[in-house]
Write an enzyme that holds these catalytic residues in place. Structure first.
Site, PDB file in Angstrom:
ATOM      1  N   HIS A   1     -42.753  37.826 -58.985  1.00 35.04           N
ATOM      2  CA  HIS A   1     -42.205  39.265 -58.923  1.00 35.04           C
ATOM      3  C   HIS A   1     -41.458  39.634 -60.190  1.00 35.04           C
ATOM      4  O   HIS A   1     -40.207  38.833 -60.489  1.00 35.04           O
ATOM      5  CB  HIS A   1     -41.416  39.459 -57.813  1.00 35.04           C
ATOM      6  CG  HIS A   1     -40.991  41.117 -57.829  1.00 35.04           C
ATOM      7  ND1 HIS A   1     -41.730  42.086 -58.051  1.00 35.04           N
ATOM      8  CD2 HIS A   1     -39.514  41.466 -57.609  1.00 35.04           C
ATOM      9  CE1 HIS A   1     -41.110  43.368 -57.814  1.00 35.04           C
ATOM     10  NE2 HIS A   1     -39.760  42.932 -57.730  1.00 35.04           N
TER      11      HIS A   1
ATOM     12  N   CYS B   1     -44.770  43.132 -53.812  1.00 36.78           N
ATOM     13  CA  CYS B   1     -44.626  42.062 -54.645  1.00 36.78           C
ATOM     14  C   CYS B   1     -44.072  40.717 -54.295  1.00 36.78           C
ATOM     15  O   CYS B   1     -44.883  39.826 -54.415  1.00 36.78           O
ATOM     16  CB  CYS B   1     -44.315  42.709 -55.969  1.00 36.78           C
ATOM     17  SG  CYS B   1     -45.294  44.107 -56.590  1.00 36.78           S
TER      18      CYS B   1
ATOM     19  N   ASP C   1     -52.465  41.750 -55.532  1.00 36.47           N
ATOM     20  CA  ASP C   1     -51.191  41.219 -54.844  1.00 36.47           C
ATOM     21  C   ASP C   1     -51.136  42.074 -53.405  1.00 36.47           C
ATOM     22  O   ASP C   1     -50.452  41.402 -52.652  1.00 36.47           O
ATOM     23  CB  ASP C   1     -50.067  41.028 -55.485  1.00 36.47           C
ATOM     24  CG  ASP C   1     -49.468  42.535 -56.129  1.00 36.47           C
ATOM     25  OD1 ASP C   1     -50.297  43.361 -56.014  1.00 36.47           O
ATOM     26  OD2 ASP C   1     -48.272  42.488 -56.347  1.00 36.47           O
ATOM     27  N   HIS C   2     -51.581  43.303 -53.541  1.00 34.07           N
ATOM     28  CA  HIS C   2     -51.408  44.064 -52.165  1.00 34.07           C
ATOM     29  C   HIS C   2     -52.080  45.267 -52.437  1.00 34.07           C
ATOM     30  O   HIS C   2     -52.433  45.606 -53.758  1.00 34.07           O
ATOM     31  CB  HIS C   2     -50.017  44.257 -51.556  1.00 34.07           C
ATOM     32  CG  HIS C   2     -49.166  44.546 -52.640  1.00 34.07           C
ATOM     33  ND1 HIS C   2     -49.142  45.920 -53.229  1.00 34.07           N
ATOM     34  CD2 HIS C   2     -47.885  43.965 -53.393  1.00 34.07           C
ATOM     35  CE1 HIS C   2     -48.062  45.980 -54.196  1.00 34.07           C
ATOM     36  NE2 HIS C   2     -47.528  44.825 -54.191  1.00 34.07           N
TER      37      HIS C   2
ATOM     38  N   ASP D   1     -51.638  43.931 -60.477  1.00 34.19           N
ATOM     39  CA  ASP D   1     -50.348  44.590 -59.602  1.00 34.19           C
ATOM     40  C   ASP D   1     -50.965  45.865 -58.856  1.00 34.19           C
ATOM     41  O   ASP D   1     -51.483  46.685 -59.509  1.00 34.19           O
ATOM     42  CB  ASP D   1     -49.286  44.626 -60.652  1.00 34.19           C
ATOM     43  CG  ASP D   1     -48.063  44.882 -59.810  1.00 34.19           C
ATOM     44  OD1 ASP D   1     -48.041  44.195 -58.648  1.00 34.19           O
ATOM     45  OD2 ASP D   1     -46.724  45.152 -60.326  1.00 34.19           O
ATOM     46  N   ASP D   2     -50.792  45.779 -57.607  1.00 30.48           N
ATOM     47  CA  ASP D   2     -50.736  47.186 -56.966  1.00 30.48           C
ATOM     48  C   ASP D   2     -52.638  47.443 -56.907  1.00 30.48           C
ATOM     49  O   ASP D   2     -52.725  48.606 -56.617  1.00 30.48           O
ATOM     50  CB  ASP D   2     -50.213  48.400 -57.485  1.00 30.48           C
ATOM     51  CG  ASP D   2     -48.693  48.254 -57.143  1.00 30.48           C
ATOM     52  OD1 ASP D   2     -48.152  47.299 -56.521  1.00 30.48           O
ATOM     53  OD2 ASP D   2     -47.896  49.322 -57.614  1.00 30.48           O
TER      54      ASP D   2
END
Length: 523
Positions: A133, A79, A348-349, A40-41
């Site tokens: 998410h 997300c 994811d980003h 994540d992130d």
């Protein structure tokens, strides 16, 4: 030797050869397992991507045995939409999941996700951690949806995110009090109201005392169990760190001298950029001591000391997850499943660490769109290489199908990157496409927009439109942005209004309108 004995020996030999050939053929036909790791992130803050400050030996080692994609883009820098897109193989305007609160299964009840599709082709599918998410386990997708470490199975925690747990008892008590107050104001809340507390924590504890560590211990146990099954597995394992709050065992903080961690090269909003391009930073503002920070367009600045603490925390969390993944891979080798398992790791980003005077994601800028993507797979011939071809997270679905020897669904809106695995420099996509829905409550001017982004390698072009959220359709064109990705990689100057770039803007506008289908590589 009599003819009878000779014949018996000959037949036995033929039987052994036949059995060996049969076993070899069976081995060849065996589908590979898939370990699908979402972080994540995670922006490309890894040694394998040239970040000299990051201490990530395990992911760097995986990269040395696999393929590292250097120019990969998320479809949305937040997300829910990003994950809905990559898990269905459809772009955001097709999933109609545009912002954080959208639930893809409510919007698209008939959607077929990646694990759902693999299950149809004989895979046993397992979910642990953040794949969709928050806690949207989507039981339709998985044979085993939403596995959790036993100590986190309390009834009152079933809607709580793994990112929200602290070690400090004082913080735990304050979370309960704050949550009670928040739920009285609005019962449906992000993370079920548990996302309160300090922005970082460095407790001197064993790795398993934080959620991601406990989850990794369970993942190892689960892999041991799965290794005894005849069916191949698709294991979706989602790590919560380095999402806020930046909580990790102290030993990972101790890896770094925070004063030597570089601060952002581009700490200002791009010159000439429209104000609505930036998000309000409400994510960080929600944590203790950050209520004062405003919109990135405001003069409020975070102190240098706090900047270093935040960056230190992010890097510590990245090193923590790197160590956990290294432990997991070592276990796979011990139990004998590493060689026949596809391992794909991705963010994811991205996430801003002071870039554009901001902290968080939720823009169309490349600091939020560019992500790491590393893959290692059985019988890989070309190892330790990098591909600078344009790729997108939406490409993972068809690629994993092709690598696994199962049909690629015809409706995929991404492109299998499998040809690049043997030929990293193969001429490839002309562009990557992303977008972001800017809502009024987080926009500097209080208005609603949809921004469509296109990265061509040479240029990053963005068009902004009014957006009808009821119909889910674009309205009037408002403005555009143009960044020279070669000469201005940190996106500091919007060139769209400069006369000498008028022809380029016009050409890119046409290409953006033509969309992803016209950007696909010739195959």
């Amino acid at each position: 030797m009599t003819k009878k004995i000779y014949l018996q020996l000959w037949l036995m030999l033929l039987g052994v050869v036949s059995l060996a050939n049969s076993q070899q053929q069976e081995s060849k036909n065996e589908k590979p397992n898939i370990l699908f790791i979402s972080i994540d992130d995670l922006r490309p803050t890894l040694g394998a991507y040239g970040d000299t400050a990051a201490i990530t030996p395990n992911l760097d080692a995986l990269a040395s045995q696999g393929m590292t994609f250097m120019d990969t883009y998320a479809q949305v820098a937040v997300c829910a939409p990003s994950r809905a897109s990559l898990m269905t193989g459809l772009r955001p305007d097709a999933t109609r999941v545009w912002h954080l609160g959208d639930k893809f299964r409510d919007i698209n009840p008939e959607a077929v996700t990646m694990p759902q599709y693999f299950a149809k082709h004989g895979y046993h599918t397992v979910n642990m951690g953040k794949i969709y998410h928050n806690y949207m386990p989507d039981s339709i997708s998985w044979d085993e949806p939403d596995l959790r470490p036993s100590r986190y199975l309390k009834k009152e925690w079933l809607k709580r995110d793994g990112e929200t747990f602290y070690i400090s008892e004082a913080v735990n008590k304050s979370q309960v009090i704050k949550r009670d107050s928040l739920l009285k104001l609005r019962p449906e809340r992000y993370a079920d109201g548990w996302n309160t507390g300090p922005a970082w924590e460095a407790a001197d504890v064993h790795d398993t005392m934080y959620y991601d560590g406990a989850q990794t211990k369970l993942a190892k146990q689960t892999l041991t169990r799965l290794s005894k099954s005849k069916a191949p597995f698709f294991f979706g394992l989602g790590y919560f760190r380095p999402h806020l709050p930046f909580t990790a065992p102290k030993k990972y903080w101790d890896l770094y001298d925070r004063d030597k961690i570089p601060t952002a090269i581009n700490p200002e909003i791009p010159k000439g950029a429209p104000l609505h391009t930036m998000n309000s930073m409400y994510e960080l503002r929600h944590y203790d001591g950050f209520g004062y920070i405003g919109h990135p367009t405001s003069p409020n600045r975070i102190s240098k000391d706090t900047i270093l603490s935040l960056k230190h925390g992010y890097y510590a969390c990245v090193s923590y997850v790197d160590s956990l993944i290294g432990d997991l891979i070592a276990h796979m080798k011990t139990i004998g499943i590493y060689e026949n398992t596809i391992i794909i790791v991705f963010g994811d980003h991205g996430w801003k660490l002071g870039e554009h005077n901001s902290w968080g994601k939720m823009t169309n800028y490349n600091i939020d769109l560019k992500v790491p993507m590393i893959i290692r797979y059985p019988n890989q011939q070309v190892k330790g290489t990098k591909s600078y071809a344009i790729t997108e997270l939406i490409d993972m679905f068809p690629s994993l199908c092709e690598l696994s020897g199962i049909p690629v669904p015809e409706y995929m809106q991404g492109t299998s990157f499998v040809p690049l695995l043997d030929k990293p420099d193969l001429p490839w996509k002309k562009a990557a496409f992303s977008q972001f829905h800017r809502r009024p409550k987080v926009s500097a001017d209080g208005k609603r927009y949809m921004g469509y982004s296109m990265n061509t390698g040479k240029y990053h072009y963005i068009e902004w439109y009014e957006w009808d959220d009821k119909k889910g359709s674009r309205g009037e064109y408002k403005t555009s942005e143009l960044y020279d990705s070669e000469d201005d990689a940190y996106e500091t100057i919007n060139l769209a209004k400069e006369e000498k770039f008028a022809t380029i803007v016009k050409e890119l506008s046409v290409q953006l309108l033509e969309g992803w289908e016209q950007a696909k590589p010739a195959r």
